[in-house]
Design an enzyme around this catalytic site. Sequence first.
Site, PDB file in Angstrom:
ATOM      1  N   GLN A  60     -40.790 -37.194  -2.924  1.00  0.00           N
ATOM      2  CA  GLN A  60     -40.680 -35.679  -2.627  1.00  0.00           C
ATOM      3  C   GLN A  60     -42.369 -34.746  -2.174  1.00  0.00           C
ATOM      4  O   GLN A  60     -43.448 -35.244  -2.579  1.00  0.00           O
ATOM      5  CB  GLN A  60     -39.649 -35.291  -4.008  1.00  0.00           C
ATOM      6  CG  GLN A  60     -40.617 -35.473  -5.262  1.00  0.00           C
ATOM      7  CD  GLN A  60     -39.657 -35.460  -5.744  1.00  0.00           C
ATOM      8  OE1 GLN A  60     -38.348 -35.106  -5.517  1.00  0.00           O
ATOM      9  NE2 GLN A  60     -39.791 -35.777  -7.209  1.00  0.00           N
ATOM     10  N   TYR A  90     -31.440 -22.492 -18.573  1.00  0.00           N
ATOM     11  CA  TYR A  90     -31.748 -23.516 -18.345  1.00  0.00           C
ATOM     12  C   TYR A  90     -31.476 -25.241 -19.487  1.00  0.00           C
ATOM     13  O   TYR A  90     -31.115 -26.085 -19.973  1.00  0.00           O
ATOM     14  CB  TYR A  90     -32.055 -24.512 -16.953  1.00  0.00           C
ATOM     15  CG  TYR A  90     -31.632 -26.086 -16.689  1.00  0.00           C
ATOM     16  CD1 TYR A  90     -30.724 -26.468 -16.125  1.00  0.00           C
ATOM     17  CD2 TYR A  90     -32.721 -26.917 -16.973  1.00  0.00           C
ATOM     18  CE1 TYR A  90     -30.472 -27.538 -15.793  1.00  0.00           C
ATOM     19  CE2 TYR A  90     -32.559 -28.626 -16.120  1.00  0.00           C
ATOM     20  CZ  TYR A  90     -31.042 -28.511 -15.962  1.00  0.00           C
ATOM     21  OH  TYR A  90     -31.087 -29.747 -14.722  1.00  0.00           O
ATOM     22  N   GLN A  91     -33.285 -24.964 -19.099  1.00  0.00           N
ATOM     23  CA  GLN A  91     -33.014 -26.248 -20.807  1.00  0.00           C
ATOM     24  C   GLN A  91     -32.648 -26.004 -22.257  1.00  0.00           C
ATOM     25  O   GLN A  91     -32.359 -27.588 -22.932  1.00  0.00           O
ATOM     26  CB  GLN A  91     -34.586 -26.030 -20.880  1.00  0.00           C
ATOM     27  CG  GLN A  91     -35.516 -26.003 -19.078  1.00  0.00           C
ATOM     28  CD  GLN A  91     -35.655 -27.395 -18.540  1.00  0.00           C
ATOM     29  OE1 GLN A  91     -35.210 -28.115 -19.182  1.00  0.00           O
ATOM     30  NE2 GLN A  91     -36.803 -27.300 -17.895  1.00  0.00           N
ATOM     31  N   ASP A 115     -40.276 -32.107 -15.623  1.00  0.00           N
ATOM     32  CA  ASP A 115     -41.141 -30.964 -16.141  1.00  0.00           C
ATOM     33  C   ASP A 115     -40.735 -30.405 -17.416  1.00  0.00           C
ATOM     34  O   ASP A 115     -42.042 -30.341 -17.949  1.00  0.00           O
ATOM     35  CB  ASP A 115     -40.669 -29.776 -15.681  1.00  0.00           C
ATOM     36  CG  ASP A 115     -39.122 -29.421 -15.826  1.00  0.00           C
ATOM     37  OD1 ASP A 115     -38.239 -30.230 -16.910  1.00  0.00           O
ATOM     38  OD2 ASP A 115     -38.013 -28.875 -15.383  1.00  0.00           O
ATOM     39  N   GLY A 170     -33.969 -44.297 -12.522  1.00  0.00           N
ATOM     40  CA  GLY A 170     -32.858 -43.979 -13.310  1.00  0.00           C
ATOM     41  C   GLY A 170     -31.741 -45.052 -13.140  1.00  0.00           C
ATOM     42  O   GLY A 170     -31.543 -45.357 -14.085  1.00  0.00           O
ATOM     43  N   ASP A 187     -31.170 -34.466 -15.919  1.00  0.00           N
ATOM     44  CA  ASP A 187     -31.814 -33.608 -15.279  1.00  0.00           C
ATOM     45  C   ASP A 187     -32.485 -33.702 -13.667  1.00  0.00           C
ATOM     46  O   ASP A 187     -33.643 -33.367 -13.647  1.00  0.00           O
ATOM     47  CB  ASP A 187     -32.574 -32.971 -16.737  1.00  0.00           C
ATOM     48  CG  ASP A 187     -33.484 -31.822 -16.539  1.00  0.00           C
ATOM     49  OD1 ASP A 187     -33.305 -30.877 -15.895  1.00  0.00           O
ATOM     50  OD2 ASP A 187     -34.282 -31.633 -16.703  1.00  0.00           O
ATOM     51  N   SER A 188     -31.549 -33.433 -13.007  1.00  0.00           N
ATOM     52  CA  SER A 188     -31.842 -34.219 -11.687  1.00  0.00           C
ATOM     53  C   SER A 188     -31.988 -33.035 -10.622  1.00  0.00           C
ATOM     54  O   SER A 188     -32.238 -31.626 -11.007  1.00  0.00           O
ATOM     55  CB  SER A 188     -31.373 -35.010 -11.099  1.00  0.00           C
ATOM     56  OG  SER A 188     -29.996 -34.454 -10.722  1.00  0.00           O
ATOM     57  N   ASP A 190     -31.691 -31.441  -7.063  1.00  0.00           N
ATOM     58  CA  ASP A 190     -30.670 -31.026  -6.385  1.00  0.00           C
ATOM     59  C   ASP A 190     -29.824 -32.084  -5.327  1.00  0.00           C
ATOM     60  O   ASP A 190     -31.123 -33.427  -5.341  1.00  0.00           O
ATOM     61  CB  ASP A 190     -30.771 -29.873  -5.264  1.00  0.00           C
ATOM     62  CG  ASP A 190     -30.053 -29.093  -5.602  1.00  0.00           C
ATOM     63  OD1 ASP A 190     -30.434 -28.812  -7.114  1.00  0.00           O
ATOM     64  OD2 ASP A 190     -29.961 -27.704  -4.902  1.00  0.00           O
ATOM     65  N   TYR A 256     -32.231 -19.380  -9.705  1.00  0.00           N
ATOM     66  CA  TYR A 256     -31.180 -20.057  -9.543  1.00  0.00           C
ATOM     67  C   TYR A 256     -30.201 -19.446  -7.916  1.00  0.00           C
ATOM     68  O   TYR A 256     -30.052 -17.764  -8.409  1.00  0.00           O
ATOM     69  CB  TYR A 256     -30.531 -20.680  -9.934  1.00  0.00           C
ATOM     70  CG  TYR A 256     -29.906 -22.185  -9.536  1.00  0.00           C
ATOM     71  CD1 TYR A 256     -30.376 -23.320  -8.611  1.00  0.00           C
ATOM     72  CD2 TYR A 256     -28.050 -22.035  -9.095  1.00  0.00           C
ATOM     73  CE1 TYR A 256     -29.691 -24.475  -8.430  1.00  0.00           C
ATOM     74  CE2 TYR A 256     -27.390 -23.102  -8.225  1.00  0.00           C
ATOM     75  CZ  TYR A 256     -28.630 -24.089  -7.810  1.00  0.00           C
ATOM     76  OH  TYR A 256     -27.725 -25.301  -7.354  1.00  0.00           O
TER      77      TYR A 256
END
Length: 314
Positions: A60, A90-91, A115, A170, A187-188, A190, A256
């Site tokens: 990526q 989010y985390q 991350d 994964g 936790d991917s 998009d 977001y």
Amino acid sequence: MSSIDLNNIPSIDLETFQHESIFKQNNKYWFFEKSDDSFPGQAFGLQIVQILYHTKSPFQDILIFESLNFGNVLVLNGIIQCTEKDEFAYQELITHLPIMSHPNPKKVLVIGGGDCGVIRELIKHVEIGTVESITMVEIDDMVIKLSTKFLPEMAKFHNHPKVNLIIDDGFKFLKTTTEKFDIIITDSSDPEGPAEEFFQISYFKLLFNALHSQGIVIMQSSENIWLNLSYLKNLLKKAKTIFKNVKYSQCYMPSYTSGSLGLVIATNDESKQLMSPLRKFKPSLEAELFKYYNSKVHESSFVLPMWAQNELKN
């Protein structure tokens, strides 16, 4: 891990730097997150102070920049993954919703999460004696290494003795593992590039096979109620073909697009009340451990406006 000399990173001149997401307007540089597929007709912008790093890994495009108001920002394939300002929302929610809904969450698997923010949150439960082991499977080790440099408050526990870090796909890991987990957190990024397969029925089947009977899975939905609601409906439908107990939660995320992010949480245990925490901490401990999550936020995150609630139920 991939070889990156983090002690000798050359400075990047904004005047000459070129990236499809960066534009100059009125002598200021802006990052614009745009996607014709996920959220056509709208964009989210952040003013750039400086470009910290840019590379293309085998998987990526990775861009890290310092923003004017959101701190350092991690971008994968043109989509913001986290910012220092709001990452904790989010985390914390994606981690503590399933952990606090499980009676005895000893063994946790994290798919993605380069991350390392989810790892940071899980270590809180290691330290209070709940979680005993964490396995993290991340396909792109470059994200982990860059996060340790530019997002140090997130990526500070990847070498923790309770963390088994595996650099692998994964999807492939779930196909071959014989282990069973109490909690699986996906936790991917998009559903583009290497993350696309995490949003299919085949993936839900693999999650089911890797869970203990009372296990819980959670994943980011890549959509919220204000964006592609039909996509969200279809994702929940896929989950319900595999799991008997599926719920949708949302958290506030100003970075977001449209300001909120959705989470799909599921288990095959129909007795579990996922929308209410099974275990609760004292308010004093919640204040010590969390910046976003508490037992009331847990419950309220499942409350949807009537139009969205009705649409997702149909």
